[in-house]
Design a protein around this motif. Structure first.
Motif, PDB file in Angstrom:
ATOM      1  N   SER A   1      -8.326  -0.826  11.188  1.00 12.49           N
ATOM      2  CA  SER A   1      -8.105  -2.259  11.227  1.00 12.49           C
ATOM      3  C   SER A   1      -9.322  -2.978  10.663  1.00 12.49           C
ATOM      4  O   SER A   1     -10.448  -2.527  10.821  1.00 12.49           O
ATOM      5  N   ALA A   2      -9.079  -4.116  10.030  1.00 13.31           N
ATOM      6  CA  ALA A   2     -10.173  -4.932   9.505  1.00 13.31           C
ATOM      7  C   ALA A   2     -10.720  -5.884  10.558  1.00 13.31           C
ATOM      8  O   ALA A   2     -11.735  -6.540  10.329  1.00 13.31           O
TER       9      ALA A   2
ATOM     10  N   MET B   1       0.834  -1.182   0.000  1.00 13.90           N
ATOM     11  CA  MET B   1       0.000   0.000   0.000  1.00 13.90           C
ATOM     12  C   MET B   1       0.878   1.245   0.000  1.00 13.90           C
ATOM     13  O   MET B   1       1.952   1.244   0.566  1.00 13.90           O
ATOM     14  N   GLN B   2       0.404   2.271  -0.626  1.00 13.52           N
ATOM     15  CA  GLN B   2       1.100   3.550  -0.673  1.00 13.52           C
ATOM     16  C   GLN B   2       0.457   4.465   0.369  1.00 13.52           C
ATOM     17  O   GLN B   2      -0.729   4.753   0.300  1.00 13.52           O
ATOM     18  N   LEU B   3       1.241   4.920   1.347  1.00 13.60           N
ATOM     19  CA  LEU B   3       0.721   5.767   2.418  1.00 13.60           C
ATOM     20  C   LEU B   3       1.004   7.230   2.118  1.00 13.60           C
ATOM     21  O   LEU B   3       2.059   7.568   1.578  1.00 13.60           O
ATOM     22  N   ARG B   4       0.047   8.102   2.474  1.00 12.20           N
ATOM     23  CA  ARG B   4       0.212   9.542   2.337  1.00 12.20           C
ATOM     24  C   ARG B   4       0.007  10.194   3.688  1.00 12.20           C
ATOM     25  O   ARG B   4      -0.816   9.737   4.492  1.00 12.20           O
ATOM     26  N   ILE B   5       0.732  11.267   3.936  1.00  7.24           N
ATOM     27  CA  ILE B   5       0.587  12.008   5.184  1.00  7.24           C
ATOM     28  C   ILE B   5      -0.856  12.499   5.309  1.00  7.24           C
ATOM     29  O   ILE B   5      -1.426  13.036   4.360  1.00  7.24           O
TER      30      ILE B   5
ATOM     31  N   PRO C   1      -4.253  -6.714   6.697  1.00  4.64           N
ATOM     32  CA  PRO C   1      -3.921  -5.384   6.171  1.00  4.64           C
ATOM     33  C   PRO C   1      -4.907  -4.315   6.637  1.00  4.64           C
ATOM     34  O   PRO C   1      -6.104  -4.585   6.782  1.00  4.64           O
ATOM     35  N   LEU C   2      -4.377  -3.108   6.881  1.00  3.88           N
ATOM     36  CA  LEU C   2      -5.247  -1.975   7.212  1.00  3.88           C
ATOM     37  C   LEU C   2      -6.049  -1.600   5.974  1.00  3.88           C
ATOM     38  O   LEU C   2      -5.601  -1.808   4.847  1.00  3.88           O
TER      39      LEU C   2
ATOM     40  N   SER D   1       3.776  -2.862   3.652  1.00  4.30           N
ATOM     41  CA  SER D   1       2.704  -3.744   4.089  1.00  4.30           C
ATOM     42  C   SER D   1       2.407  -3.420   5.550  1.00  4.30           C
ATOM     43  O   SER D   1       3.171  -3.789   6.434  1.00  4.30           O
ATOM     44  N   LEU D   2       1.312  -2.714   5.802  1.00  2.00           N
ATOM     45  CA  LEU D   2       0.936  -2.293   7.146  1.00  2.00           C
ATOM     46  C   LEU D   2      -0.267  -3.111   7.597  1.00  2.00           C
ATOM     47  O   LEU D   2      -1.292  -3.147   6.913  1.00  2.00           O
TER      48      LEU D   2
END
Length: 102
Positions: free
Chosen positions: A11-12, A1-5, A36-37, A29-30
């Protein structure tokens, strides 16, 4: 996943919700509770449970950080699953010591 500020994730498998304070470059991978979130505005898949060994919980208002990648998350809703980055549990960010006021 690509995270952005500033992006919000949840949580699932439990109530954990986080906001990205600092994002690493590239894909990561968070996970929380072994799953995965997902984006905060989406609904989790019913029937998922926390994986064994992925417990430990998250604390409201605490920051979780990985110095190697620069990732920093702020927990805005606590849960029972543990946050992990690329399979390694994220530690709480330690507080900076204040200067002495002698």
């Amino acid at each position: 996943m690509q995270l952005r500020i500033g992006s919000r994730w949840r949580s699932a498998v439990d109530d954990t919700q986080v906001v990205v304070v600092r994002a690493p470059a590239g894909e990561v991978s968070l996970t929380c509770g072994g799953h995965p979130l997902i984006p905060a505005d989406s609904q989790p898949t019913p029937g998922l449970t926390i994986d064994e060994g992925a417990t430990g919980g998250t604390a409201l208002g605490k920051r979780y950080a990985d110095p190697a990648t620069g990732l920093e998350l702020l927990c805005v809703k606590a849960g029972t699953g543990a946050l992990a980055l690329d399979g390694v549990e994220l530690p709480l960010k330690s507080a900076k010591p204040l200067p002495a006021s002698d």
